[in-house]
Write a protein that holds these residues in place. Sequence first.
Motif, PDB file in Angstrom:
ATOM      1  N   ALA A 168       0.836  -1.206   0.000  1.00  0.00           N
ATOM      2  CA  ALA A 168       0.000   0.000   0.000  1.00  0.00           C
ATOM      3  C   ALA A 168       0.867   1.251   0.000  1.00  0.00           C
ATOM      4  CB  ALA A 168      -0.938  -0.005   1.204  1.00  0.00           C
ATOM      5  N   ASP A 169       2.107   1.121   0.447  1.00  0.00           N
ATOM      6  CA  ASP A 169       3.042   2.257   0.421  1.00  0.00           C
ATOM      7  C   ASP A 169       3.335   2.729  -0.999  1.00  0.00           C
ATOM      8  OD1 ASP A 169       4.330  -0.446   0.546  1.00  0.00           O
ATOM      9  OD2 ASP A 169       6.138   0.695   0.061  1.00  0.00           O
ATOM     10  N   MET A 170       3.142   1.828  -1.983  1.00  0.00           N
ATOM     11  CA  MET A 170       3.425   2.191  -3.378  1.00  0.00           C
ATOM     12  C   MET A 170       2.163   2.571  -4.144  1.00  0.00           C
ATOM     13  SD  MET A 170       6.197  -0.723  -4.395  1.00  0.00           S
ATOM     14  CE  MET A 170       7.025   0.221  -5.664  1.00  0.00           C
TER      15      MET A 170
ATOM     16  N   ASP B 107       1.755  -2.496   4.626  1.00  0.00           N
ATOM     17  CA  ASP B 107       3.086  -2.425   4.013  1.00  0.00           C
ATOM     18  C   ASP B 107       3.942  -3.418   4.792  1.00  0.00           C
ATOM     19  OD1 ASP B 107       5.730  -1.877   3.450  1.00  0.00           O
ATOM     20  OD2 ASP B 107       5.620   0.265   3.885  1.00  0.00           O
ATOM     21  N   SER B 108       4.112  -4.589   4.214  1.00  0.00           N
ATOM     22  CA  SER B 108       4.831  -5.654   4.922  1.00  0.00           C
ATOM     23  C   SER B 108       6.295  -5.320   5.111  1.00  0.00           C
ATOM     24  CB  SER B 108       4.736  -6.976   4.152  1.00  0.00           C
ATOM     25  OG  SER B 108       3.412  -7.368   4.067  1.00  0.00           O
ATOM     26  N   GLN B 109       6.821  -4.488   4.223  1.00  0.00           N
ATOM     27  CA  GLN B 109       8.238  -4.178   4.303  1.00  0.00           C
ATOM     28  C   GLN B 109       8.540  -3.318   5.539  1.00  0.00           C
ATOM     29  OE1 GLN B 109      10.027  -2.412   0.714  1.00  0.00           O
ATOM     30  NE2 GLN B 109      10.877  -4.470   0.462  1.00  0.00           N
ATOM     31  N   SER B 110       7.748  -2.278   5.754  1.00  0.00           N
ATOM     32  CA  SER B 110       7.989  -1.414   6.918  1.00  0.00           C
ATOM     33  C   SER B 110       7.179  -1.871   8.129  1.00  0.00           C
ATOM     34  CB  SER B 110       7.624   0.032   6.579  1.00  0.00           C
ATOM     35  OG  SER B 110       6.222   0.192   6.615  1.00  0.00           O
TER      36      SER B 110
ATOM     37  N   PRO C 287       2.649 -15.248  -6.818  1.00  0.00           N
ATOM     38  CA  PRO C 287       4.069 -14.971  -6.586  1.00  0.00           C
ATOM     39  C   PRO C 287       4.383 -13.467  -6.561  1.00  0.00           C
ATOM     40  CG  PRO C 287       3.832 -16.741  -8.172  1.00  0.00           C
ATOM     41  CD  PRO C 287       2.451 -16.185  -7.939  1.00  0.00           C
ATOM     42  N   ASN C 288       5.333 -13.114  -5.728  1.00  0.00           N
ATOM     43  CA  ASN C 288       5.858 -11.729  -5.642  1.00  0.00           C
ATOM     44  C   ASN C 288       4.937 -10.707  -4.993  1.00  0.00           C
ATOM     45  OD1 ASN C 288       8.499 -11.837  -6.654  1.00  0.00           O
ATOM     46  ND2 ASN C 288       7.651 -12.184  -8.690  1.00  0.00           N
ATOM     47  N   VAL C 289       3.848 -11.156  -4.442  1.00  0.00           N
ATOM     48  CA  VAL C 289       2.907 -10.210  -3.847  1.00  0.00           C
ATOM     49  C   VAL C 289       3.367  -9.805  -2.432  1.00  0.00           C
ATOM     50  CG1 VAL C 289       1.295 -11.882  -2.820  1.00  0.00           C
ATOM     51  CG2 VAL C 289       0.425  -9.750  -3.808  1.00  0.00           C
ATOM     52  N   GLY C 290       4.340 -10.552  -1.899  1.00  0.00           N
ATOM     53  CA  GLY C 290       4.905 -10.185  -0.591  1.00  0.00           C
ATOM     54  C   GLY C 290       4.615 -11.170   0.524  1.00  0.00           C
ATOM     55  N   LYS C 291       4.304 -12.409   0.165  1.00  0.00           N
ATOM     56  CA  LYS C 291       3.946 -13.415   1.179  1.00  0.00           C
ATOM     57  C   LYS C 291       5.078 -13.660   2.179  1.00  0.00           C
ATOM     58  CE  LYS C 291       3.004 -16.432  -2.047  1.00  0.00           C
ATOM     59  NZ  LYS C 291       3.261 -15.507  -3.183  1.00  0.00           N
ATOM     60  N   SER C 292       6.280 -13.890   1.659  1.00  0.00           N
ATOM     61  CA  SER C 292       7.416 -14.166   2.558  1.00  0.00           C
ATOM     62  C   SER C 292       7.738 -12.955   3.413  1.00  0.00           C
ATOM     63  CB  SER C 292       8.660 -14.533   1.749  1.00  0.00           C
ATOM     64  OG  SER C 292       8.379 -15.607   0.910  1.00  0.00           O
ATOM     65  N   THR C 293       7.664 -11.789   2.817  1.00  0.00           N
ATOM     66  CA  THR C 293       7.940 -10.552   3.555  1.00  0.00           C
ATOM     67  C   THR C 293       6.953 -10.402   4.709  1.00  0.00           C
ATOM     68  OG1 THR C 293       8.652  -9.579   1.459  1.00  0.00           O
ATOM     69  CG2 THR C 293       8.306  -8.055   3.288  1.00  0.00           C
ATOM     70  N   LEU C 294       5.689 -10.693   4.452  1.00  0.00           N
ATOM     71  CA  LEU C 294       4.681 -10.582   5.501  1.00  0.00           C
ATOM     72  C   LEU C 294       4.885 -11.632   6.592  1.00  0.00           C
ATOM     73  CD1 LEU C 294       2.152  -9.327   6.729  1.00  0.00           C
ATOM     74  CD2 LEU C 294       0.776 -10.841   5.288  1.00  0.00           C
TER      75      LEU C 294
HETATM   76  P1  GDP Z   1       6.314 -13.641  -2.328  1.00  0.00           P
HETATM   77  O1  GDP Z   1       6.771 -14.235  -3.624  1.00  0.00           O
HETATM   78  O2  GDP Z   1       4.821 -13.421  -2.330  1.00  0.00           O
HETATM   79  O3  GDP Z   1       6.780 -14.369  -1.116  1.00  0.00           O
HETATM   80  O4  GDP Z   1       6.918 -12.140  -2.291  1.00  0.00           O
HETATM   81  P2  GDP Z   1       8.190 -11.597  -1.472  1.00  0.00           P
HETATM   82  O5  GDP Z   1       7.886 -11.547  -0.019  1.00  0.00           O
HETATM   83  O6  GDP Z   1       9.410 -12.326  -1.905  1.00  0.00           O
HETATM   84  O7  GDP Z   1       8.219 -10.067  -1.980  1.00  0.00           O
HETATM   85  C1  GDP Z   1       8.407  -9.723  -3.337  1.00  0.00           C
HETATM   86  C2  GDP Z   1       9.042  -8.344  -3.414  1.00  0.00           C
HETATM   87  O8  GDP Z   1       8.134  -7.357  -2.925  1.00  0.00           O
HETATM   88  C3  GDP Z   1      10.282  -8.210  -2.552  1.00  0.00           C
HETATM   89  O9  GDP Z   1      11.211  -7.436  -3.275  1.00  0.00           O
HETATM   90  C4  GDP Z   1       9.805  -7.473  -1.325  1.00  0.00           C
HETATM   91  O10 GDP Z   1      10.827  -6.723  -0.716  1.00  0.00           O
HETATM   92  C5  GDP Z   1       8.736  -6.583  -1.901  1.00  0.00           C
HETATM   93  N1  GDP Z   1       7.674  -6.239  -0.910  1.00  0.00           N
HETATM   94  C6  GDP Z   1       6.949  -7.096  -0.168  1.00  0.00           C
HETATM   95  N2  GDP Z   1       6.047  -6.450   0.579  1.00  0.00           N
HETATM   96  C7  GDP Z   1       6.193  -5.125   0.302  1.00  0.00           C
HETATM   97  C8  GDP Z   1       5.513  -3.929   0.762  1.00  0.00           C
HETATM   98  O11 GDP Z   1       4.561  -3.952   1.550  1.00  0.00           O
HETATM   99  N3  GDP Z   1       5.949  -2.752   0.225  1.00  0.00           N
HETATM  100  C9  GDP Z   1       6.950  -2.697  -0.681  1.00  0.00           C
HETATM  101  N4  GDP Z   1       7.292  -1.497  -1.145  1.00  0.00           N
HETATM  102  N5  GDP Z   1       7.589  -3.785  -1.129  1.00  0.00           N
HETATM  103  C10 GDP Z   1       7.230  -4.994  -0.647  1.00  0.00           C
END
Ligand code: GDP
Length: 281
Positions: A60-62, A86-89, A130-137
């Motif tokens: 959501a930050d983007m 925003d899973s990153q922050s 994929p890439n939606v941020g699952k691992s980050t969350l």
């Molecule tokens: P997965 O494939 O769903 O597990 O996705 P990842 O967790 O590997 O995240 C994919 C990319 O999105 C990575 O480069 C993360 O750093 C980035 N990312 C994940 N969550 C966020 C978020 O909330 N904000 C932003 N700006 N980037 C994020």
Amino acid sequence: MTIQWFPGHMAKAKREVTEKLKLIDIVFELVDARIPISSRNPLIDEIVANKPRIMLLNKADMADPDVTKQWIDFFAAQQIEALPIDSQSGTGVKQIVAVAKERLRPKFEKMMAKGIKRPRAMRALIVGIPNVGKSTLINRLAGKHIAKTGDTPGVTKAQQWIKVGKELELLDTPGILWPKFEDEEVGLKLATTGAIKDTILNLQDVAVYALRFLAIYYPDRLKERYVLSHIPEDIVQLFDEIGKKRGCLAAGGVVDYDKVAELVLRDIRTEKLGRLSFDRP
Ligand code: GDP
């Protein structure tokens, strides 16, 4: 890592998620806040069926905050609770437990009415493309870096639970489902936001799509970023102007369209044009 989604892989992914659903109380459906429809799995309703579900608008930050608000209302009208995160922050992530608790209150109250004194933790599964941020969350919820980043489809192993405080347990491997990429526009939006590899679609096609979208929805930002007095109607002319301004030139001084495409997409993905949303309610 790019997953090749063949029918067999899709069936397997669906089977794996269906198996995991048996173990959990609630599904956290992770989507990209910039493209909350295009980043959904087309069969999600059918696959998740009757499990309680919360939609998490990640990154959501983007995303354009005004559009995100519209999406939250849009989903609310469909009885879908959507939370911007925003899973990153970590912004908004704390809310997830509170919302899940509220959502599961009837179920746990029933358990307690049956004489169970101390309710167990809620069990949840994160599901998304994929890439939606699952691992980050998962990492963010766990509070330390335990989940692997990247996708390993087809690897079956024992299920592990990650404790999130006292009230929530999370399956350590998320459910990975495929996007609706047979729809051309969805594919272009996934590529624009970087959800799928640039090698899958033609880079120039993706940039043409992105530039046309920006010209309609974010004309001022487009003009400002590339110092344009007006946006030419003709897309080749727009490529030419951006290319000349930004020095995307090939031998002989002609504009290198691949370089322009790369530059524009990089600028979008690194927020050089600000917070953008590509799906609109
Ligand atoms: P997965 O494939 O769903 O597990 O996705 P990842 O967790 O590997 O995240 C994919 C990319 O999105 C990575 O480069 C993360 O750093 C980035 N990312 C994940 N969550 C966020 C978020 O909330 N904000 C932003 N700006 N980037 C994020």
